[in-house]
Design a protein around this motif. Structure first.
Motif, mmCIF file in Angstrom:
data_model
loop_
_atom_site.group_PDB
_atom_site.id
_atom_site.type_symbol
_atom_site.label_atom_id
_atom_site.label_comp_id
_atom_site.label_asym_id
_atom_site.label_seq_id
_atom_site.Cartn_x
_atom_site.Cartn_y
_atom_site.Cartn_z
ATOM 1 N N UNK A 239 41.176 41.429 32.979
ATOM 2 C CA UNK A 239 40.456 42.524 31.826
ATOM 3 C C UNK A 239 39.004 41.566 32.322
ATOM 4 N N UNK A 240 39.535 40.469 31.524
ATOM 5 C CA UNK A 240 37.601 39.813 31.164
ATOM 6 C C UNK A 240 36.832 39.547 33.013
ATOM 7 N N UNK A 241 37.821 39.308 33.967
ATOM 8 C CA UNK A 241 37.653 39.263 35.057
ATOM 9 C C UNK A 241 37.009 40.222 36.034
ATOM 10 N N UNK A 242 37.585 41.248 35.780
ATOM 11 C CA UNK A 242 36.891 42.607 36.229
ATOM 12 C C UNK A 242 35.890 42.747 35.320
ATOM 13 N N UNK A 243 35.976 42.924 34.238
ATOM 14 C CA UNK A 243 34.477 43.106 33.127
ATOM 15 C C UNK A 243 33.100 41.977 33.442
ATOM 16 N N UNK A 244 33.703 40.771 34.193
ATOM 17 C CA UNK A 244 32.932 39.805 34.658
ATOM 18 C C UNK A 244 32.079 40.732 36.035
ATOM 19 N N UNK A 245 33.295 41.352 37.053
ATOM 20 C CA UNK A 245 32.259 41.666 38.246
ATOM 21 C C UNK A 245 31.661 42.852 38.079
ATOM 22 N N UNK A 246 32.113 43.623 37.021
ATOM 23 C CA UNK A 246 31.546 44.908 37.304
ATOM 24 C C UNK A 246 29.624 44.715 36.855
ATOM 25 N N UNK A 247 29.674 43.245 35.780
ATOM 26 C CA UNK A 247 28.932 43.111 35.248
ATOM 27 C C UNK A 247 27.506 42.773 36.075
ATOM 28 N N UNK B 54 41.468 42.273 54.330
ATOM 29 C CA UNK B 54 40.623 43.270 53.965
ATOM 30 C C UNK B 54 39.043 43.044 54.395
ATOM 31 N N UNK B 55 38.644 41.068 54.375
ATOM 32 C CA UNK B 55 37.618 41.187 54.622
ATOM 33 C C UNK B 55 37.768 41.619 56.463
ATOM 34 N N UNK B 56 38.349 41.446 57.168
ATOM 35 C CA UNK B 56 38.124 41.576 58.893
ATOM 36 C C UNK B 56 37.733 43.376 58.412
ATOM 37 N N UNK B 57 39.002 44.075 57.499
ATOM 38 C CA UNK B 57 38.172 45.621 58.071
ATOM 39 C C UNK B 57 36.847 45.592 57.683
ATOM 40 N N UNK B 58 36.599 45.697 56.651
ATOM 41 C CA UNK B 58 35.603 45.655 55.994
ATOM 42 C C UNK B 58 34.385 44.831 56.695
ATOM 43 N N UNK B 59 34.322 43.985 57.031
ATOM 44 C CA UNK B 59 33.390 43.897 58.957
ATOM 45 C C UNK B 59 33.655 44.671 59.770
ATOM 46 N N UNK B 60 34.558 45.119 60.150
ATOM 47 C CA UNK B 60 34.777 46.083 61.338
ATOM 48 C C UNK B 60 33.986 47.264 60.861
ATOM 49 N N UNK B 61 33.889 47.842 59.753
ATOM 50 C CA UNK B 61 33.890 48.928 59.353
ATOM 51 C C UNK B 61 31.837 49.074 59.373
ATOM 52 N N UNK C 206 39.706 41.223 45.735
ATOM 53 C CA UNK C 206 40.049 40.078 44.645
ATOM 54 C C UNK C 206 40.814 42.169 43.839
ATOM 55 N N UNK C 207 40.308 42.095 44.102
ATOM 56 C CA UNK C 207 40.464 43.643 42.958
ATOM 57 C C UNK C 207 42.282 44.937 43.551
ATOM 58 N N UNK C 208 41.632 43.916 44.668
ATOM 59 C CA UNK C 208 43.560 44.341 45.680
ATOM 60 C C UNK C 208 44.716 43.685 45.331
ATOM 61 N N UNK C 209 44.028 41.796 45.340
ATOM 62 C CA UNK C 209 45.277 41.631 45.661
ATOM 63 C C UNK C 209 45.511 40.281 44.398
ATOM 64 N N UNK C 210 44.271 39.544 43.565
ATOM 65 C CA UNK C 210 44.368 38.524 43.420
ATOM 66 C C UNK C 210 44.220 39.434 41.657
ATOM 67 N N UNK C 211 43.510 40.123 41.191
ATOM 68 C CA UNK C 211 44.100 40.395 40.142
ATOM 69 C C UNK C 211 45.629 41.306 38.969
#
Length: 271
Positions: A189-197, A259-266, A169-174
């Protein structure tokens, strides 16, 4: 929670909000909010009285509300905790995975790449896990050792899901929200703040035992924060569907899936 006087005392000693927040164990933006009663995102027009409140710096405070992103779920210690929780209850993990395989299919089926649809499906998977956690009694409600262990495993699965969800999300959505919507900067900013929380709560859970009341309290905090965040993002998705062309949403959704697929392979290579 630190008091206003504690924050102002540190500021009077010459510290900035970043250092004051570090000493008090809270984000810099939260320290600013405690000191001034105002959000640090700079989204509101301040009155003269507000501009001269104690603790109000002369420079912009935007950086306090959106510091460089650090995802606690990506830390080695949290990764080890996730693997430990999952490995400790293999039967529960298999059952959870089977419940996630609902009629609509897997996390990212090949024929679905539209951004808001892809992310909504992933929200549904996390929401299902949250419901399972709440359905099991914890320490406060007299849950058995097996039930408490299962709650820990489910929280581990949530952390595992968010480990790839939020960076995508940080790379593509926001960035798309910032570009496509008039108030996109404020929403992002609000969405990212919620994610950090939320990830901060997960980090705290990684240090707590499922056999404690502290774990139960943190689970309720996590449930509340994630549900609020999902509702917030659902409203943002509706705005994006109105303001962002389908072709662009398809392109961004494909980026999330990759991005999900790359994370899964990692993760598979680590194992």
């Amino acid at each position: 929670m630190p008091s206003r006087s504690q924050v102002l005392d540190l500021l009077s000693d010459g510290l900035d909000y970043e250092e004051a927040g570090r000493r008090l164990g809270i984000p810099a933006g939260q320290a600013f909010l405690i000191a001034t009663g105002l959000p640090a995102d700079g989204g509101d027009t301040l009155t003269t009285a507000e501009q001269h409140r104690p603790g109000m710096p002369r420079e912009s405070t935007q950086h306090l509300s959106n510091p460089p992103s650090e995802n606690p779920t990506g830390k080695d210690a949290v990764r080890r905790w996730v693997k430990h929780r999952a490995a400790a209850d293999r039967q529960m993990r298999r059952a959870a995975e089977q419940r996630d395989l609902r009629p609509e299919g897997a996390r990212a089926p090949g024929d679905v790449h539209e951004l808001t649809t892809v992310l909504t499906r992933d929200h549904d998977r996390v929401t299902a896990l949250l419901k399972q956690v709440q359905a099991l009694p914890g320490t406060k409600k007299g849950g058995s050792k097996a039930q408490r262990s299962r709650r820990g495993s489910l929280v581990g699965l949530i952390a595992e899901a968010l480990q790839s969800h939020e960076p995508a999300e940080q790379r593509h959505l926001w960035p798309a929200v910032r570009d496509a919507l008039d108030d996109g900067d404020h929403l992002a900013d609000q969405g990212l703040r919620q994610e950090r929380e939320g990830t901060g709560t997960l980090a705290a859970l990684s240090e707590a035992s499922p056999d404690t009341e502290e774990f139960d309290d943190l689970v309720e905090q996590l449930v509340d924060r994630l549900r609020r965040h999902v509702a917030f993002e659902d409203a943002v998705f509706a705005r994006l569907r109105e303001n962002l062309p389908q072709e662009e949403r398809e392109r961004l959704g494909s980026g999330v899936v990759r991005a999900w697929e790359a994370a899964r392979r990692g993760t598979e290579r680590e194992e």
